[in-house]
Design an enzyme around this catalytic site. Sequence first.
Site, mmCIF file in Angstrom:
data_model
loop_
_atom_site.group_PDB
_atom_site.id
_atom_site.type_symbol
_atom_site.label_atom_id
_atom_site.label_comp_id
_atom_site.label_asym_id
_atom_site.label_seq_id
_atom_site.Cartn_x
_atom_site.Cartn_y
_atom_site.Cartn_z
ATOM 1 N N SER A 22 -10.523 -10.969 -39.887
ATOM 2 C CA SER A 22 -10.698 -10.353 -41.215
ATOM 3 C C SER A 22 -11.990 -9.546 -41.292
ATOM 4 O O SER A 22 -12.026 -8.443 -41.843
ATOM 5 C CB SER A 22 -10.753 -11.443 -42.294
ATOM 6 N N ARG A 26 -12.672 -5.321 -41.602
ATOM 7 C CA ARG A 26 -13.492 -4.775 -42.684
ATOM 8 C C ARG A 26 -14.699 -4.038 -42.126
ATOM 9 O O ARG A 26 -15.112 -2.989 -42.661
ATOM 10 C CB ARG A 26 -13.917 -5.904 -43.628
ATOM 11 N N GLY A 93 -1.004 -6.489 -41.431
ATOM 12 C CA GLY A 93 -0.921 -6.353 -42.885
ATOM 13 C C GLY A 93 -2.266 -5.965 -43.483
ATOM 14 O O GLY A 93 -2.336 -5.218 -44.461
ATOM 15 N N ARG A 121 7.400 -6.382 -44.543
ATOM 16 C CA ARG A 121 6.532 -7.155 -45.451
ATOM 17 C C ARG A 121 6.353 -6.436 -46.799
ATOM 18 O O ARG A 121 6.282 -5.207 -46.856
ATOM 19 C CB ARG A 121 5.186 -7.438 -44.767
ATOM 20 N N SER A 166 -4.804 -13.241 -53.251
ATOM 21 C CA SER A 166 -4.629 -12.501 -52.004
ATOM 22 C C SER A 166 -5.837 -11.616 -51.746
ATOM 23 O O SER A 166 -6.156 -10.734 -52.544
ATOM 24 C CB SER A 166 -3.372 -11.615 -52.069
ATOM 25 N N GLN A 168 -6.048 -9.496 -49.354
ATOM 26 C CA GLN A 168 -5.626 -8.143 -48.967
ATOM 27 C C GLN A 168 -5.412 -7.284 -50.209
ATOM 28 O O GLN A 168 -5.834 -6.126 -50.254
ATOM 29 C CB GLN A 168 -4.339 -8.216 -48.133
ATOM 30 N N ASP A 314 -3.819 -19.374 -43.428
ATOM 31 C CA ASP A 314 -3.412 -19.041 -42.055
ATOM 32 C C ASP A 314 -3.402 -20.266 -41.138
ATOM 33 O O ASP A 314 -2.879 -20.200 -40.023
ATOM 34 C CB ASP A 314 -4.345 -17.972 -41.472
#
Length: 428
Positions: A22, A26, A93, A121, A166, A168, A314
């Site tokens: 993650s 970023r 994603g 998705r 979320s 995302q 996850d």
Amino acid sequence: MRQIIKPSGPLKGEIIAESDKSISHRAVIFSALARGESVIRNFLLAADTLSSFSCMQQLGVEITRDGSFLRVQGQGIEGLKEPVDVLNCGNSGTTMRLLSGLLSARPFFSVLSGDSSLNKRPMKRIIDPLSSMGAVINARGKGNFPPLAIDGQNLTAVNYTLPVASAQVKSSLLLAALTADGETTISEPHKSRDHTERMLGSMGACIKEDGLTIRLIPGSDLEPQEFIVPGDVSSAAFFMVAAAIVPGSELMIKTVGINPTRSGIIEVLSQMGANIKIENQKIVSGEPIADLVVSGSRLKATEISGAIIPRLIDELPVLAVAMAVADGTSIVRDAGELRVKETDRIAAITGELNKMGIDAEATEDGFIIEGHPDCLQGARVDSHGDHRIAMSLAVAALLAEGETVISNPEVVDISFPGFWQELERLRN
Ligand code: S3P
């Protein structure tokens, strides 16, 4: 390809956790938005994060790489250029959702597509709130599935409450909000990972957090940074569970990110009876990290739901493996999001554990597992093309009676390319 795993003796030794996925995504995306050179150390060299890397290059950003060390020459948000081809997000994603927010506000046309898993998705969760800001995004399947065609616009600020926690979606909206016409407010029902807030905040964005609400006031230029990516607790989780369930094991997992929005796995495994010591805690690049020493013990069943779920979303497939060998009935609720990950992880993990002799039942938003030590049987199992399912089944195989054969094991390259080698090394 197939991976054959035989039952394992104790796992012993030290492992440096694979870099955080993650944060790597970023770091490469956000660096490109600053004016000047950012450097990134320990960038995760895995398929997902390399998708973000190459998409940023296609957007005209100059990035050089020496191993896991990156130099990113940011030209400011306005420096991004219209890509001449489709941006391929692969299996990621995070790449698709974060870039959708960013590109909705750029004055050019772009198309985002992915592999067969990503293109199934749901994207309405970003398209709807972005559209309420004035974004123009066309998508397949009545506006829900990739490819996404984005016609960039000047966006208006929004006040939006996420129906489901979320990171995302939150990050996508925050990126869109960076150049909107006023203050954007985003609230979530539970706290999801907060790397975007920390990283954009450290770069000079005006982001204020108040409980579950985040306010972003546009207008500040982003400053270049040095990002040092910590180890990924989601990758470390496979070795944490392996050490917790294989009797006599003791593993030291070094430099793991223990951000509270990600560390639910440490709490739940400890609550189940695993011995986890947290040592050498420090802050690196604004993120708390530590070494974790995990040793085996008999686990007991647990029930989890609510606010903890986004903090270990996850890790639930590998937690299912711990639940399979724990004494008693474990229940996971409020985790319906697992059905829309790289595969339907509720169906995949319960189905594959059934093949290994486990009484695991899928529910609409989680699973129920009747656990018992010594009940895993070796079997032919399928990774479902999902990196976290493949690695979870490998952990189960360590304690199974007889051989386990996992199909399509190369899928671990999505987040943890050295997984099979590390597993082999530590079980010797
Ligand atoms: C991620 C957020 C989570 C997580 C994914 C990575 C991120 O997804 O499952 O692996 O980097 O923001 P959601 O935001 O869909 O919960």
